[in-house]
Design a protein around this motif. Structure first.
Motif, PDB file in Angstrom:
ATOM      1  N   VAL A 190      20.363  12.053  23.576  1.00  0.00           N
ATOM      2  CA  VAL A 190      20.726  11.403  24.828  1.00  0.00           C
ATOM      3  C   VAL A 190      19.875  12.010  25.936  1.00  0.00           C
ATOM      4  N   ASP A 191      19.089  11.176  26.598  1.00  0.00           N
ATOM      5  CA  ASP A 191      18.252  11.649  27.705  1.00  0.00           C
ATOM      6  C   ASP A 191      19.043  11.589  29.002  1.00  0.00           C
ATOM      7  N   ILE A 192      19.099  12.722  29.692  1.00  0.00           N
ATOM      8  CA  ILE A 192      19.884  12.842  30.922  1.00  0.00           C
ATOM      9  C   ILE A 192      18.971  13.260  32.064  1.00  0.00           C
ATOM     10  N   LEU A 193      19.017  12.508  33.165  1.00  0.00           N
ATOM     11  CA  LEU A 193      18.296  12.907  34.368  1.00  0.00           C
ATOM     12  C   LEU A 193      19.231  13.691  35.274  1.00  0.00           C
ATOM     13  N   ILE A 194      18.806  14.878  35.648  1.00  0.00           N
ATOM     14  CA  ILE A 194      19.508  15.675  36.649  1.00  0.00           C
ATOM     15  C   ILE A 194      18.707  15.571  37.940  1.00  0.00           C
ATOM     16  N   ALA A 195      19.232  14.825  38.912  1.00  0.00           N
ATOM     17  CA  ALA A 195      18.579  14.682  40.215  1.00  0.00           C
ATOM     18  C   ALA A 195      19.337  15.543  41.211  1.00  0.00           C
ATOM     19  N   GLY A 196      19.031  16.827  41.203  1.00  0.00           N
ATOM     20  CA  GLY A 196      19.700  17.767  42.092  1.00  0.00           C
ATOM     21  C   GLY A 196      19.016  17.846  43.441  1.00  0.00           C
ATOM     22  N   ASP A 197      19.455  18.781  44.243  1.00  0.00           N
ATOM     23  CA  ASP A 197      18.843  19.002  45.555  1.00  0.00           C
ATOM     24  C   ASP A 197      18.960  20.489  45.852  1.00  0.00           C
ATOM     25  N   ASN A 198      18.827  20.878  47.109  1.00  0.00           N
ATOM     26  CA  ASN A 198      18.845  22.301  47.436  1.00  0.00           C
ATOM     27  C   ASN A 198      20.240  22.830  47.756  1.00  0.00           C
ATOM     28  N   PHE A 199      21.244  22.001  47.524  1.00  0.00           N
ATOM     29  CA  PHE A 199      22.635  22.451  47.599  1.00  0.00           C
ATOM     30  C   PHE A 199      23.241  22.449  46.200  1.00  0.00           C
ATOM     31  N   ILE A 200      23.359  21.279  45.594  1.00  0.00           N
ATOM     32  CA  ILE A 200      23.780  21.239  44.190  1.00  0.00           C
ATOM     33  C   ILE A 200      22.500  21.290  43.356  1.00  0.00           C
ATOM     34  N   LEU A 201      22.155  22.487  42.976  1.00  0.00           N
ATOM     35  CA  LEU A 201      20.886  22.747  42.309  1.00  0.00           C
ATOM     36  C   LEU A 201      20.859  22.094  40.926  1.00  0.00           C
ATOM     37  N   PRO A 202      19.677  21.680  40.463  1.00  0.00           N
ATOM     38  CA  PRO A 202      19.602  21.184  39.090  1.00  0.00           C
ATOM     39  C   PRO A 202      20.199  22.145  38.065  1.00  0.00           C
ATOM     40  N   SER A 203      20.028  23.440  38.288  1.00  0.00           N
ATOM     41  CA  SER A 203      20.566  24.424  37.343  1.00  0.00           C
ATOM     42  C   SER A 203      22.090  24.401  37.304  1.00  0.00           C
ATOM     43  N   LEU A 204      22.741  24.097  38.444  1.00  0.00           N
ATOM     44  CA  LEU A 204      24.199  24.004  38.456  1.00  0.00           C
ATOM     45  C   LEU A 204      24.666  22.822  37.616  1.00  0.00           C
TER      46      LEU A 204
END
Length: 350
Positions: free
Chosen positions: A2-16
């Motif tokens: 399953v391919d998942i895109l994580i489109a984070g930002d500088n508050f909810i970080l991609p790592s979170l």
């Protein structure tokens, strides 16, 4: 896979997002089936705004479409999931939006394309409630004004005169307009201070209000009785400019207005005039009709105003909680379980 895109930002970080997804997926036994792509949007350094027909979004449509190529599911806080983005992403079946309302997603387009959309109600409720009470304290007790003056070397002993002294929350009447997750928490905090709390919310059950120790009130009665009014309603056509000039003039002289909800609830031109002419005692604002406000706005120069740049929900706990809520929803989607926070209608496509 399953391919998942994580489109984070500088508050909810991609790592979170990634950590939360892996934690929930591991417990559900599906973590080995996931493959991630990541995108970091420029918010909050670059303010969000309308993008391609959706509101409060960050990043470009073109960048998002490229990142979604072949993607089955996406999680984000602010990426612009407009109709054109959804229609250009035929593999997409799930969008998780880590905020209290999915305003940056075209829900009708998602339903038409068979894409489930989930969101994160209450993710910032505690942070926003604490902040709202902080704004009330700052506005009623000269906290920011006294700090600014003292930092410039001016000792404002006159704030201790009877005429200039602030009010206590204990014994004050505070009117809450809106009693959702945030308003309810604000009410609990104010009751602990010893305030009388009035609530105007046509969707709240009267018995629940009394059980919480607060009092239901019509808008007119709330405005007439309150020393402080704090806004916590959602912005809808029904609530737009709910506090217009006529409503603000119904407030008792010297009343304090607090808005940490949405700028569109309040007539900022009228607010400025009534603060300047002394009818209102003070205001504390975290949101504005235009964000950021114009540098030449008269509101920015008034001495009886506390201002902050839309920070009420900005806590690390909010970021982690938002990521966790949509990660759990994503895993429900992957395992075929019903979504707890679906935002759009279920429409099947052939």
């Amino acid at each position: 896979m399953v391919d998942i895109l994580i489109a984070g930002d500088n508050f909810i970080l991609p790592s979170l997002f990634r950590d939360a997804i892996l934690a929930h997926a591991t417990r559900a036994g599906v973590s080995d089936d996931l493959r991630f792509r990541e995108l970091t949007l420029p918010w909050p350094q670059v303010p969000f705004g309308p993008v391609d027909g959706v509101d409060e979004a960050s990043g470009s449509v073109e960048e998002l479409i490229d990142a979604l190529d072949g993607v089955d599911a996406a999680v984000t806080q602010l990426a612009p999931f407009s109709r054109s983005v959804i229609e250009a992403s035929p593999a997409l079946r799930f969008i998780g939006i880590s905020r209290g309302g999915p305003v940056n997603c075209d829900l009708d387009a998602a339903s038409a394309a068979g894409v489930a959309v989930s969101f994160a109600p209450g993710r910032n409720a505690r942070a926003a409630a604490e902040y709202a009470v902080g704004l009330i304290l700052a506005a009623t007790r000269h906290l920011t004004a006294a700090h600014t003056e003292l930092a410039r070397g001016v000792w404002r002993g006159d704030y201790y005169t009877y005429e200039n002294a602030g009010i206590e929350l204990s014994g004050s009447t505070v009117g809450l307009i809106g009693y959702g997750a945030i308003g309810r928490l604000v009410g609990r905090i104010l009751l602990a201070f010893g305030s009388r709390v009035l609530v105007h919310d046509p969707y709240a059950a009267v018995d629940d209000l009394y059980a919480d120790g607060v009092e239901p009130a019509s808008l007119d009665d709330l405005l007439a009785a309150s020393d402080i009014v704090s806004l916590h309603a959602r912005l809808t056509p029904e609530t737009t400019l709910l506090l217009d000039e006529a409503a603000l003039r119904r407030l008792r002289p010297g009343a304090v207005v607090v808005n940490s909800a949405r700028g569109g609830l309040l007539d900022y031109g009228a607010l400025t005039r009534l603060l300047a002419d002394g009818h209102l005692g003070a205001a504390a604002l975290d949101v504005y009709d235009v964000e950021p406000p114009s540098p030449d706005s008269e509101l920015l120069s008034l001495p009886n105003v506390v201002l902050s740049p839309h920070l009420a929900g900005a806590s690390r706990s909010t970021a982690r909680r938002g990521a966790s809520i949509v990660a759990e929803e994503l895993v429900r989607h992957l395992t075929g379980a019903p979504l707890a926070h679906r935002a759009n209608a279920e429409v099947s496509v052939s």
